[in-house]
Design an enzyme around this catalytic site. Structure first.
Site, PDB file in Angstrom:
ATOM      1  N   GLU A  40       6.459   6.672  -6.785  1.00 28.07           N
ATOM      2  CA  GLU A  40       5.972   5.720  -5.787  1.00 28.07           C
ATOM      3  C   GLU A  40       4.442   5.687  -5.748  1.00 28.07           C
ATOM      4  O   GLU A  40       3.787   6.722  -5.760  1.00 28.07           O
ATOM      5  CB  GLU A  40       6.516   6.097  -4.406  1.00 28.07           C
ATOM      6  CG  GLU A  40       6.151   5.103  -3.309  1.00 28.07           C
ATOM      7  CD  GLU A  40       6.653   5.510  -1.936  1.00 28.07           C
ATOM      8  OE1 GLU A  40       6.707   4.644  -1.051  1.00 28.07           O
ATOM      9  OE2 GLU A  40       6.983   6.709  -1.744  1.00 28.07           O
ATOM     10  N   LYS A 113       9.764  -2.639  -0.312  1.00 34.35           N
ATOM     11  CA  LYS A 113      10.348  -1.545   0.469  1.00 34.35           C
ATOM     12  C   LYS A 113      10.747  -2.027   1.856  1.00 34.35           C
ATOM     13  O   LYS A 113       9.930  -2.595   2.593  1.00 34.35           O
ATOM     14  CB  LYS A 113       9.324  -0.403   0.557  1.00 34.35           C
ATOM     15  CG  LYS A 113       9.835   0.869   1.202  1.00 34.35           C
ATOM     16  CD  LYS A 113       8.773   1.955   1.072  1.00 34.35           C
ATOM     17  CE  LYS A 113       9.195   3.277   1.682  1.00 34.35           C
ATOM     18  NZ  LYS A 113       8.171   4.325   1.470  1.00 34.35           N
ATOM     19  N   CYS A 150      11.695   5.282  -1.938  1.00 35.48           N
ATOM     20  CA  CYS A 150      11.472   6.449  -1.079  1.00 35.48           C
ATOM     21  C   CYS A 150      12.300   6.450   0.205  1.00 35.48           C
ATOM     22  O   CYS A 150      13.460   6.790   0.174  1.00 35.48           O
ATOM     23  CB  CYS A 150       9.982   6.621  -0.791  1.00 35.48           C
ATOM     24  SG  CYS A 150       9.549   8.294  -0.242  1.00 35.48           S
TER      25      CYS A 150
END
Length: 292
Positions: A40, A113, A150
């Protein structure tokens, strides 16, 4: 499929970080990797340790300089490449965005995300607007990739929605580490929980999982008091949650893992979880909490 990943310790010099990433990508491609996954926000330090408006200078448009560079590299190496970039969509509007490149260097797709944390050392809500592209696999020449990022890895809903749309592999670029105030025992409980939840997604959906984390200590450019010790241990597991490879907790690694992509079909025949879902009874899953 031969899947390569780079677990890297980043520094305050983005140019050097990118140079080292490019060297690693070329090396993995030379070794036969067909798909390569990066961690990431791999171009820079993990800047979300602090809230500072100057850090928005790290963001860039998509397409932009990084997509041009990584697209050319994917074409040069003949690989599918999963990257993680700080996207500047407009003034005051930024995303944490995964961009997937096809073997010809074109952008196969992107994912913004969706779940954004806000914890000590992870002040991501200051920087990132939650994604608005939904949970949709990205079609590539090596398969349909369920790319998440994540904090998304803690949510079974995200993995399931990817699986229901035909994802053949779940991929999680990651930046996660230890809270220095926690005991060593608590630190290891958290690390093991991180791995366990994604192995659970593999089992529940009958899909392999690739999770690529940062490694090493990163000291904030704003204050030496702000440090983050990333726990590495990037891993690949199969559709029954079986660990196929686990990286070091302290060292950088560039590794290739060979995954049998046909195994998911057999596992789903043994464990037909999608067949037995009670979709007629899950309406309340969209509620924040059930009070009555």
């Amino acid at each position: 499929m031969k899947i390569g990943f780079l677990q890297q310790h980043n520094t305050a010099d983005p140019v050097k970080n990118i140079e080292r990433l490019c060297d690693g990508i070329r090396d993995l491609a030379h070794q036969g990797a067909e798909l390569i996954v990066l961690q990431e926000l791999h171009n820079s330090l993990y800047f979300c340790q602090v809230e500072d408006v100057d850090n928005f200078d790290l963001a860039e448009p998509i397409p932009g300089p990084s997509t041009n560079l990584y697209g050319q590299l994917a074409k040069e190496c003949g690989i599918v490449l999963v990257t993680s970039l700080f996207e500047r969509r407009s003034a005051g509007l930024y995303h944490n965005t995964a961009v997937v490149f096809e073997k010809d260097g074109t952008i196969a797709g992107k994912y913004r995300k969706m779940h954004i944390p806000d914890d000590p050392g992870y002040y991501e809500k200051f920087y990132f607007t939650p994604g608005d592209l939904g949970f949709h696999p990205i079609q590539t020449s090596v398969g349909r990739l369920g790319v998440l990022v994540c904090w998304d890895q803690w949510y079974p809903e995200a993995a399931r929605l990817m699986a229901l749309q035909g994802a053949e592999l779940l991929i999680y670029p990651t930046a996660i580490g230890y809270d220095p105030n926690d005991t060593p025992e608590e630190q290891q409980r958290q690390r093991r929980a991180w791995q366990t939840v994604m192995r659970g997604h593999a089992v529940a959906n009958g899909l392999p999982v690739v999770a690529v984390n940062r490694v090493g200590e990163e000291v904030s450019q704003h204050s030496s008091l702000n440090t983050q010790q990333f726990w590495g241990t990037s891993f690949v597991c199969g559709p029954q949650g079986e660990i196929l490879y686990e990286a070091s907790g302290e060292e950088e690694e560039r590794t290739i893992v060979d995954i049998d992509m046909k195994r998911s079909e057999q596992v789903r025949r043994w464990w037909p979880f999608l067949r037995d879902r009670r979709i007629d009874s899950y309406g309340d899953i969209t509620r924040r909490f059930i009070d009555d």
